[in-house]
Design a protein around this motif. Structure first.
Motif, PDB file in Angstrom:
ATOM      1  N   ASP A 148       0.829  -1.211   0.000  1.00  0.00           N
ATOM      2  CA  ASP A 148       0.000   0.000   0.000  1.00  0.00           C
ATOM      3  C   ASP A 148       0.869   1.269   0.000  1.00  0.00           C
ATOM      4  O   ASP A 148       0.677   2.194   0.804  1.00  0.00           O
ATOM      5  CB  ASP A 148      -0.972  -0.020   1.181  1.00  0.00           C
ATOM      6  CG  ASP A 148      -2.058  -1.084   0.996  1.00  0.00           C
ATOM      7  OD1 ASP A 148      -2.334  -1.439  -0.178  1.00  0.00           O
ATOM      8  OD2 ASP A 148      -2.602  -1.569   1.995  1.00  0.00           O
ATOM      9  N   ALA A 149       1.826   1.285  -0.938  1.00  0.00           N
ATOM     10  CA  ALA A 149       2.689   2.454  -1.180  1.00  0.00           C
ATOM     11  C   ALA A 149       3.557   2.837   0.012  1.00  0.00           C
ATOM     12  O   ALA A 149       3.890   4.004   0.208  1.00  0.00           O
ATOM     13  CB  ALA A 149       1.871   3.649  -1.675  1.00  0.00           C
ATOM     14  N   LYS A 150       3.921   1.824   0.817  1.00  0.00           N
ATOM     15  CA  LYS A 150       4.922   2.020   1.871  1.00  0.00           C
ATOM     16  C   LYS A 150       6.031   0.993   1.644  1.00  0.00           C
ATOM     17  O   LYS A 150       5.748  -0.201   1.506  1.00  0.00           O
ATOM     18  CB  LYS A 150       4.322   1.795   3.268  1.00  0.00           C
ATOM     19  CG  LYS A 150       3.230   2.778   3.649  1.00  0.00           C
ATOM     20  CD  LYS A 150       3.862   3.993   4.296  1.00  0.00           C
ATOM     21  CE  LYS A 150       2.859   5.017   4.827  1.00  0.00           C
ATOM     22  NZ  LYS A 150       1.618   5.175   4.079  1.00  0.00           N
ATOM     23  N   LEU A 151       7.285   1.458   1.629  1.00  0.00           N
ATOM     24  CA  LEU A 151       8.422   0.551   1.462  1.00  0.00           C
ATOM     25  C   LEU A 151       8.538  -0.336   2.697  1.00  0.00           C
ATOM     26  O   LEU A 151       8.579   0.174   3.820  1.00  0.00           O
ATOM     27  CB  LEU A 151       9.685   1.398   1.298  1.00  0.00           C
ATOM     28  CG  LEU A 151      10.937   0.722   0.764  1.00  0.00           C
ATOM     29  CD1 LEU A 151      10.735   0.253  -0.672  1.00  0.00           C
ATOM     30  CD2 LEU A 151      12.109   1.698   0.833  1.00  0.00           C
ATOM     31  N   VAL A 152       8.582  -1.658   2.494  1.00  0.00           N
ATOM     32  CA  VAL A 152       8.588  -2.571   3.647  1.00  0.00           C
ATOM     33  C   VAL A 152       9.562  -3.724   3.411  1.00  0.00           C
ATOM     34  O   VAL A 152       9.835  -4.106   2.273  1.00  0.00           O
ATOM     35  CB  VAL A 152       7.187  -3.169   3.908  1.00  0.00           C
ATOM     36  CG1 VAL A 152       6.188  -2.093   4.285  1.00  0.00           C
ATOM     37  CG2 VAL A 152       6.707  -3.975   2.715  1.00  0.00           C
ATOM     38  N   PRO A 153      10.083  -4.328   4.501  1.00  0.00           N
ATOM     39  CA  PRO A 153      10.883  -5.542   4.372  1.00  0.00           C
ATOM     40  C   PRO A 153       9.990  -6.750   4.070  1.00  0.00           C
ATOM     41  O   PRO A 153       8.766  -6.691   4.242  1.00  0.00           O
ATOM     42  CB  PRO A 153      11.552  -5.682   5.746  1.00  0.00           C
ATOM     43  CG  PRO A 153      10.709  -4.891   6.687  1.00  0.00           C
ATOM     44  CD  PRO A 153      10.014  -3.829   5.888  1.00  0.00           C
ATOM     45  N   VAL A 165      -2.638  -3.223  -2.378  1.00  0.00           N
ATOM     46  CA  VAL A 165      -1.636  -3.157  -3.447  1.00  0.00           C
ATOM     47  C   VAL A 165      -0.271  -3.569  -2.892  1.00  0.00           C
ATOM     48  O   VAL A 165       0.194  -3.008  -1.901  1.00  0.00           O
ATOM     49  CB  VAL A 165      -1.508  -1.719  -4.026  1.00  0.00           C
ATOM     50  CG1 VAL A 165      -0.467  -1.699  -5.141  1.00  0.00           C
ATOM     51  CG2 VAL A 165      -2.843  -1.217  -4.537  1.00  0.00           C
ATOM     52  N   VAL A 166       0.344  -4.572  -3.522  1.00  0.00           N
ATOM     53  CA  VAL A 166       1.712  -4.960  -3.176  1.00  0.00           C
ATOM     54  C   VAL A 166       2.569  -4.760  -4.423  1.00  0.00           C
ATOM     55  O   VAL A 166       2.164  -5.151  -5.520  1.00  0.00           O
ATOM     56  CB  VAL A 166       1.788  -6.424  -2.709  1.00  0.00           C
ATOM     57  CG1 VAL A 166       3.228  -6.828  -2.413  1.00  0.00           C
ATOM     58  CG2 VAL A 166       0.912  -6.637  -1.475  1.00  0.00           C
ATOM     59  N   ALA A 167       3.721  -4.090  -4.253  1.00  0.00           N
ATOM     60  CA  ALA A 167       4.600  -3.811  -5.397  1.00  0.00           C
ATOM     61  C   ALA A 167       5.941  -4.499  -5.210  1.00  0.00           C
ATOM     62  O   ALA A 167       6.451  -4.581  -4.093  1.00  0.00           O
ATOM     63  CB  ALA A 167       4.807  -2.304  -5.542  1.00  0.00           C
ATOM     64  N   PHE A 168       6.484  -4.991  -6.320  1.00  0.00           N
ATOM     65  CA  PHE A 168       7.827  -5.592  -6.321  1.00  0.00           C
ATOM     66  C   PHE A 168       8.689  -4.876  -7.358  1.00  0.00           C
ATOM     67  O   PHE A 168       8.212  -4.557  -8.445  1.00  0.00           O
ATOM     68  CB  PHE A 168       7.747  -7.077  -6.672  1.00  0.00           C
ATOM     69  CG  PHE A 168       7.028  -7.894  -5.635  1.00  0.00           C
ATOM     70  CD1 PHE A 168       7.586  -8.081  -4.379  1.00  0.00           C
ATOM     71  CD2 PHE A 168       5.788  -8.464  -5.911  1.00  0.00           C
ATOM     72  CE1 PHE A 168       6.925  -8.829  -3.416  1.00  0.00           C
ATOM     73  CE2 PHE A 168       5.121  -9.206  -4.951  1.00  0.00           C
ATOM     74  CZ  PHE A 168       5.684  -9.389  -3.697  1.00  0.00           C
TER      75      PHE A 168
END
Lengths: 155, 83
Positions: free
Chosen positions: B58-63, B73-76
């Motif tokens: 959801d538009a937050k950079l995460v480990p 939403v998950v982005a790679f």
């Protein structure tokens, strides 16, 4: 403070003048412009930056908040372009306003060092030979890491 | 759940986004990578070196150990090269 992520070309001089017309308590402003580079021995015809705008705005806003607090800046702005650009065109502009120069310089450098590794942009270089994704640079990681070292953390 | 792909990952998969419905057992970003890799050989090859894959929820950079319950939403994407 403001963040702008845009496909539109921008004019670094005009952006600087608008930014400087800010605050009478400011004694120092630093502006940095990052440009599309084409090495004479390995020329490119264009540079395309891919972007994830929602994440870019979130990441750059967090960075600006941190720089404002850490360096006690009066104002800070990041403009980052994406899409296809030609050599010499501005890609990014970082501007800081502070009471004195040390904070303005440090704040601008901090923003650029973090932006390189933490903002979701990806460079694709196009030359007559084809297009290549630019690899991340180790010295970008070390430039960012120095802000986490205790000796420099108090800048 | 919408999945986004960027840069060379997008090119290698031939798509910038897709809709997926992972089972409840897929609890974290890392689980999602494993699940996507299990159903798509191109994805499995592209993410073989997991340390090269960054993720956002959801538009937050995460480990990768971040939970994805409720995420829309998950982005790679590969390591970033802006500036």
């Amino acid at each position: 403070m403001s963040v702008r992520v845009t496909t539109e070309a921008f004019d670094p001089g005009a952006e600087t003048n608008a930014f400087l017309a800010g605050d009478q308590g400011a004694g120092a402003a630093v502006t940095f412009s990052g440009l599309v580079r084409s090495r004479p021995d390995d020329p490119i015809t264009s540079l395309t930056l891919e972007c994830y705008p929602d994440l870019a705005i979130n990441q750059l806003s967090v960075l600006i908040d941190e720089a404002m607090a850490r360096f006690e800046l009066i104002a800070a702005t990041i403009i980052h372009r994406y899409g296809t650009m030609t050599p010499g065109e501005p890609i990014v502009q970082v501007m800081t306003l502070a009471p004195h120069r040390a904070a303005a310089f440090a704040g601008a450098q901090f923003l650029m060092d973090y932006l390189k590794t933490d903002a979701p942009f990806w460079k694709l270089e196009t030359s007559p030979a084809g297009s290549v994704w630019v690899a991340p640079r180790d010295d970008d990681d070390s430039a960012r890491a120095r802000w986490e070292e205790p000796a420099l953390a108090s800048i | 759940m919408k999945i986004l792909y960027f840069a060379w990952l997008r090119e290698r998969l031939n798509r910038g986004e897709e809709q997926v419905s992972p089972p409840d057992s897929v609890a974290t970003v890392a689980d999602l990578i494993d699940w996507l890799a299990g159903r798509d050989e191109a994805f499995a090859l592209a993410v073989a070196k997991r340390s090269l894959i960054r993720s956002a929820v959801d538009a937050k950079l995460v480990p990768h150990d971040t939970p994805i319950a409720g995420a829309s939403v998950v982005a790679f994407f590969p390591p970033m090269t802006g500036g």
